[in-house]
Design an enzyme around this catalytic site. Structure first.
Site, PDB file in Angstrom:
ATOM      1  N   GLU A 116      32.351  29.384  25.470  1.00 54.20           N
ATOM      2  CA  GLU A 116      31.430  28.525  26.241  1.00 54.20           C
ATOM      3  C   GLU A 116      32.206  27.528  27.099  1.00 54.20           C
ATOM      4  O   GLU A 116      31.616  26.595  27.638  1.00 54.20           O
ATOM      5  CB  GLU A 116      30.486  27.781  25.304  1.00 54.20           C
ATOM      6  CG  GLU A 116      29.722  28.679  24.343  1.00 54.20           C
ATOM      7  CD  GLU A 116      28.601  29.474  25.006  1.00 54.20           C
ATOM      8  OE1 GLU A 116      27.758  28.865  25.677  1.00 54.20           O
ATOM      9  OE2 GLU A 116      28.583  30.717  24.840  1.00 54.20           O
ATOM     10  N   ARG A 161      45.325  35.276  51.047  1.00 59.91           N
ATOM     11  CA  ARG A 161      45.264  36.024  52.304  1.00 59.91           C
ATOM     12  C   ARG A 161      45.314  35.108  53.527  1.00 59.91           C
ATOM     13  O   ARG A 161      45.518  35.583  54.643  1.00 59.91           O
ATOM     14  CB  ARG A 161      44.037  36.949  52.351  1.00 59.91           C
ATOM     15  CG  ARG A 161      42.725  36.248  52.390  1.00 59.91           C
ATOM     16  CD  ARG A 161      41.566  37.235  52.448  1.00 59.91           C
ATOM     17  NE  ARG A 161      41.441  37.880  53.746  1.00 59.91           N
ATOM     18  CZ  ARG A 161      40.849  37.333  54.816  1.00 59.91           C
ATOM     19  NH1 ARG A 161      40.337  36.130  54.743  1.00 59.91           N
ATOM     20  NH2 ARG A 161      40.775  37.997  55.950  1.00 59.91           N
ATOM     21  N   ASP A 176      38.818  34.782  61.123  1.00 60.63           N
ATOM     22  CA  ASP A 176      38.184  34.013  60.050  1.00 60.63           C
ATOM     23  C   ASP A 176      38.098  32.545  60.426  1.00 60.63           C
ATOM     24  O   ASP A 176      37.087  31.905  60.180  1.00 60.63           O
ATOM     25  CB  ASP A 176      38.992  34.085  58.741  1.00 60.63           C
ATOM     26  CG  ASP A 176      38.919  35.456  58.091  1.00 60.63           C
ATOM     27  OD1 ASP A 176      38.099  36.288  58.515  1.00 60.63           O
ATOM     28  OD2 ASP A 176      39.688  35.682  57.144  1.00 60.63           O
TER      29      ASP A 176
HETATM   30  C1  JFH Z   1      33.153  30.960  31.948  1.00 58.79           C
HETATM   31  C2  JFH Z   1      30.574  30.811  29.794  1.00 58.79           C
HETATM   32  C3  JFH Z   1      29.617  28.628  29.908  1.00 58.79           C
HETATM   33  C4  JFH Z   1      27.383  28.134  28.938  1.00 58.79           C
HETATM   34  C5  JFH Z   1      24.107  27.873  30.536  1.00 58.79           C
HETATM   35  C6  JFH Z   1      24.897  28.555  31.606  1.00 58.79           C
HETATM   36  C7  JFH Z   1      26.288  28.670  31.084  1.00 58.79           C
HETATM   37  C8  JFH Z   1      29.468  31.280  29.142  1.00 58.79           C
HETATM   38  C9  JFH Z   1      34.831  30.085  30.718  1.00 58.79           C
HETATM   39  C10 JFH Z   1      32.329  30.758  36.798  1.00 58.79           C
HETATM   40  C11 JFH Z   1      31.259  31.192  37.533  1.00 58.79           C
HETATM   41  C12 JFH Z   1      32.134  31.218  35.533  1.00 58.79           C
HETATM   42  C13 JFH Z   1      32.944  30.973  34.343  1.00 58.79           C
HETATM   43  C14 JFH Z   1      34.184  30.329  34.453  1.00 58.79           C
HETATM   44  C15 JFH Z   1      34.917  30.001  33.295  1.00 58.79           C
HETATM   45  C16 JFH Z   1      34.386  30.314  32.039  1.00 58.79           C
HETATM   46  C17 JFH Z   1      31.704  31.763  30.070  1.00 58.79           C
HETATM   47  C18 JFH Z   1      30.651  29.478  30.178  1.00 58.79           C
HETATM   48  C19 JFH Z   1      28.492  29.080  29.238  1.00 58.79           C
HETATM   49  C20 JFH Z   1      25.099  27.586  29.428  1.00 58.79           C
HETATM   50  C21 JFH Z   1      28.418  30.412  28.853  1.00 58.79           C
HETATM   51  C22 JFH Z   1      33.880  30.587  29.870  1.00 58.79           C
HETATM   52  C23 JFH Z   1      32.426  31.310  33.069  1.00 58.79           C
HETATM   53  N1  JFH Z   1      30.962  30.965  38.868  1.00 58.79           N
HETATM   54  N2  JFH Z   1      30.471  31.878  36.750  1.00 58.79           N
HETATM   55  N3  JFH Z   1      30.980  31.909  35.525  1.00 58.79           N
HETATM   56  N4  JFH Z   1      32.873  31.107  30.617  1.00 58.79           N
HETATM   57  N5  JFH Z   1      26.175  28.526  29.620  1.00 58.79           N
END
Ligand code: JFH
Length: 248
Positions: A116, A161, A176
């Site tokens: 998370e 890039r 770009d």
């Molecule tokens: C990442 C993850 C947080 C908690 C409600 C929505 C999210 C899963 C590290 C970037 C973008 C990422 C991203 C980047 C880094 C990490 C997974 C995080 C939550 C609560 C669940 C762990 C995800 N643009 N999308 N995802 N996670 N929830």
């Protein structure tokens, strides 16, 4: 530019040795170091996660291995101060303007979280550290990935890039910057190559004539149509710009 990546999945970054990025690394334009976070966890199972304070689903990455990893990385070069990049779904969304701005940072360190995310005190600590040039918590779009690795690859490809000498065809990068200047909020229209007819489909006549004025205005019109169709919110921005209330 130097790039360090900290992750529990170093194998995610083997694509960096391919294609455009691989050539830039081989040519010494970009220096990449991948670090396994687990080597900075010292219990029997190299644990990097724990249950969240306050309860809730899933696990959170603890600050201890991150602190050791990031301090060790910063200590490898006392001439430069790295920027800590933390991909997160709760960050500011990265865009082409940010990609361009980040090309002038000599050293980016990517903290790729899993579960998370990473204990918030890590970003807090490095924001306040004189040995670091700052912390940037960024997302790549409004969807939730499983971790920061793929987001880091996206950020690195978008930045790399744009670095001088990385793209062989300099005109494509020049285009770009044109696109992020006066054409700021326009999508590109259709592009074509040989053959002139394929499965009964032909290339628009205007592109065959070599009349550059006509080609330029045809492309501008196609860009407007495409933007209205695919990104109506960008088309609305354009219309309001023309009425003199341009944002940013
Ligand atoms: C990442 C993850 C947080 C908690 C409600 C929505 C999210 C899963 C590290 C970037 C973008 C990422 C991203 C980047 C880094 C990490 C997974 C995080 C939550 C609560 C669940 C762990 C995800 N643009 N999308 N995802 N996670 N929830």
């Amino acid at each position: 530019m130097r790039i360090d990546l900290v992750t529990i999945f170093p194998d995610y970054f083997t694509p960096l040795t391919l294609s455009l990025l691989g050539k830039a690394i081989a040519a010494g334009l970009i220096e990449v170091h991948v670090h396994d976070l687990r080597t900075f966890a010292h219990d029997r199972h190299n644990t990097v996660d724990d249950t969240p304070y306050g309860g809730g689903p899933g696990m959170v990455m603890g600050p201890q291995p991150w602190g050791e990893a990031l301090d060790a990385i910063a200590a490898t070069n006392k001439e430069l101060r790295p920027v800590l990049v933390v991909p997160t779904p709760s960050g500011v969304v990265f865009d082409q303007r940010a990609a361009q701005a980040w090309t002038s940072d000599p050293w980016l360190v990517f903290a790729c979280g899993r579960y998370e995310g990473i204990d918030a005190r890590v970003a807090q600590h490095y924001s306040a550290s004189a040995d670091w040039a700052g912390v940037r918590e960024v997302g790549i779009g409004d969807y939730v990935l499983a971790g920061g690795e793929v987001a880091s690859l996206v950020l690195i490809e978008a930045i790399a890039r744009l670095l001088p000498g990385v793209v062989g065809n300099e005109a494509s990068v020049t285009d770009d910057s044109f696109a992020s200047g006066s054409m700021a909020h326009l999508l590109e229209g259709p592009v074509f190559t040989k053959p002139q007819e394929w499965r009964g489909l032909t290339v628009p006549e205007v592109l065959l004539g070599g009349h550059h004025g006509q080609i330029t205005s045809w492309r501008a019109e196609q860009a407007r149509l495409r933007t209205a169709q695919m990104r109506p919110e960008l088309a609305a921005d354009l219309a309001s710009d023309q009425h003199g209330d341009h944002q940013s």
